[in-house]
Design a protein around this motif. Structure first.
Motif, short mmCIF file in Angstrom:
data_model
loop_
_atom_site.label_atom_id
_atom_site.label_comp_id
_atom_site.label_asym_id
_atom_site.label_seq_id
_atom_site.Cartn_x
_atom_site.Cartn_y
_atom_site.Cartn_z
N ALA A 32 -0.86 4.03 11.61
CA ALA A 32 -1.22 3.10 10.54
C ALA A 32 -0.65 3.56 9.20
CB ALA A 32 -2.73 2.96 10.46
N ILE A 33 -0.78 4.84 8.90
CA ILE A 33 -0.27 5.37 7.63
C ILE A 33 1.25 5.30 7.59
CG2 ILE A 33 -0.06 7.47 6.24
CD1 ILE A 33 -2.93 8.15 7.18
N LEU A 34 1.91 5.67 8.68
CA LEU A 34 3.37 5.60 8.73
C LEU A 34 3.87 4.17 8.60
CD1 LEU A 34 4.21 8.22 11.51
CD2 LEU A 34 4.60 8.41 9.05
N SER A 35 3.21 3.23 9.24
CA SER A 35 3.65 1.83 9.15
C SER A 35 3.43 1.28 7.75
CB SER A 35 2.95 0.98 10.20
OG SER A 35 1.56 0.93 9.95
N ASP A 69 6.32 -0.84 3.14
CA ASP A 69 6.52 -0.80 1.69
C ASP A 69 7.97 -0.47 1.36
OD1 ASP A 69 5.64 -0.82 -1.07
OD2 ASP A 69 5.94 1.36 -1.01
N HIS A 70 8.55 0.44 2.09
CA HIS A 70 9.94 0.81 1.85
C HIS A 70 10.89 -0.34 2.20
CE1 HIS A 70 13.48 3.31 1.49
NE2 HIS A 70 13.86 2.93 2.70
N MET A 71 10.59 -1.09 3.24
CA MET A 71 11.48 -2.16 3.68
C MET A 71 11.39 -3.40 2.79
SD MET A 71 11.36 -1.92 7.87
CE MET A 71 10.10 -3.11 7.96
#
Length: 168
Positions: free
Chosen positions: A20-23, A28-30
């Motif tokens: 969840a944290i990684l996604s 946000d980056h994408m």
């Protein structure tokens, strides 16, 4: 049978928060907007800070590194000296106080006058009829770039505890 003895459940409970944290950061980056420098010939909207909505005495408008601060000084019941300060040098500033009318907002734009050589301090005398219900519309120009915004005029009615005690 205890649910926590199943190794699949235990692994899922450990991996799910990490995913969840990684996604969150990956999305946000994408799709997130990357900050960029202002381009000449473009216009950018200023966002009013929360102090504009209250009797704070000051109102901040901001977009990234560009920030303006408005301050009002009443001269009688109907005259107000509106002062603007900026960290960046400004080429010109127009301000209008908008009054709510039947067909929408009616604004009366006026030019602010620079009060220092650097072009960071500006002022104008205005005559708002109902500052609690009016809004300030503002356009500032710097390096062929326009910054525009509007803010509530509630900040102009700054009162200290002394002022309130004095009236009573």
């Amino acid at each position: 049978m205890n649910i926590f003895t199943n190794k699949h459940v235990v692994v899922a409970l450990l991996v799910a928060p990490i995913l969840a944290i990684l996604s969150y950061f990956a999305i946000d980056h994408m799709v997130g907007e990357t900050p960029h420098a202002a381009k000449a010939g473009s216009s950018y909207q200023l966002v009013e800070k929360p102090n504009c909505r209250y009797n704070s005495g000051r109102c901040g408008l901001k977009n990234g590194e560009f920030e303006l601060t408005l301050q009002a000084e009443w001269r009688g019941h109907t005259r107000m000296l509106l002062q603007l300060s900026s960290v960046h040098q400004l080429d010109g500033v127009k301000v209008a106080w908008a009054e709510a009318k039947e067909g929408g907002w009616e604004a009366k734009p006026v030019d602010m006058q620079a009060t220092n050589e650097a072009g960071t301090q500006w002022q104008v005398e205005i005559f708002p009829e109902d500052p609690q219900n009016n809004r300030i519309h503002l356009v500032a120009s710097t390096n062929e770039t326009l910054y525009f915004g509007d803010a509530a005029m509630a900040f102009t009615r700054y009162e200290t505890a002394f002022d309130q005690d004095f009236r009573q």
